[in-house]
Design an enzyme around this catalytic site. Structure first.
Site, short mmCIF file in Angstrom:
data_model
loop_
_atom_site.label_atom_id
_atom_site.label_comp_id
_atom_site.label_asym_id
_atom_site.label_seq_id
_atom_site.Cartn_x
_atom_site.Cartn_y
_atom_site.Cartn_z
N LEU A 81 -15.19 -2.66 12.17
CA LEU A 81 -15.17 -1.20 12.14
C LEU A 81 -13.95 -0.67 11.41
O LEU A 81 -12.89 -1.31 11.37
CB LEU A 81 -15.18 -0.65 13.58
N ASP A 82 -14.08 0.54 10.87
CA ASP A 82 -12.94 1.21 10.26
C ASP A 82 -12.36 2.20 11.26
O ASP A 82 -12.75 2.25 12.43
CB ASP A 82 -13.33 1.89 8.93
#
Length: 191
Positions: free
Chosen positions: A37-38
């Protein structure tokens, strides 16, 4: 040089496929990991390329082609070109399917299409087209060795019984020579 055939299904609504019944795709089910995930809580765009690579690697293993054996010979199957079209996002823990199929194979290149759909509703997430090129010890494009080309051809032959169109095995010579043929015939493949 001949360019690969591409099938842009998004421009023709008459042939929009139902994602759950797309013919000719190899399907892999996967799950999003938290490390992918960012800062916005969605899968980082760069991770989608990794998903495509993982599916390709799994497919190679399934037809008994080892990337380790290729590199031991001093050769490599490198990423030459990639085109990613982001349609939506995946989130932490999300399950999805990656569907992969071959658009074309030339003497030195493999043209692959990937599609990612979110489960359970099959929402389209990504469309991608990837070109992989076979490189020699000097990192120059070379003809795919016959022992691997025959495995690709066998896979295509085994999966073409219900297919309606053909994908040729192209010649990558700079003069744009005629299509080469695998096992003395044109190989039928799916759309």
């Amino acid at each position: 040089m001949l360019s690969p055939r591409t099938f842009d299904l998004s421009t023709n609504t008459a042939i929009q496929p139902n994602p759950s019944r797309m013919v000719g795709f190899i399907v892999y089910e996967m799950k999003v990991g938290d490390c992918e995930l960012d800062q916005y809580g969605v899968v980082n765009n760069a991770v989608y390329s990794d998903y495509c690579y993982c599916a390709h690697h799994e497919w190679l293993n399934s037809i008994d082609v080892s990337l380790d054996a290729i590199t031991c010979d001093g050769e490599s199957l490198a990423l030459s070109e990639t085109s990613l079209k982001f349609l939506s996002s995946l989130r932490s823990g999300g399950r999805f399917v990656l569907k992969m199929r071959f658009l074309d194979i030339s003497k030195a290149r493999i043209y692959i299409e990937h599609k990612i759909f979110k489960l359970p509703n099959m929402e389209a997430i990504l469309e991608a087209q990837v070109t992989r090129v076979w490189l020699n010890k000097n990192h120059r494009p070379m003809q795919i060795p016959q022992k691997y080309l025959s495995k690709f051809a066998q896979f295509i032959h085994d999966h073409n019984q219900s297919n309606r169109s053909t994908v040729g095995i192209k010649d990558d010579n700079k003069d744009g020579a005629k299509f080469a043929q695998v096992m003395n015939r044109r190989v039928a493949y799916y759309v």
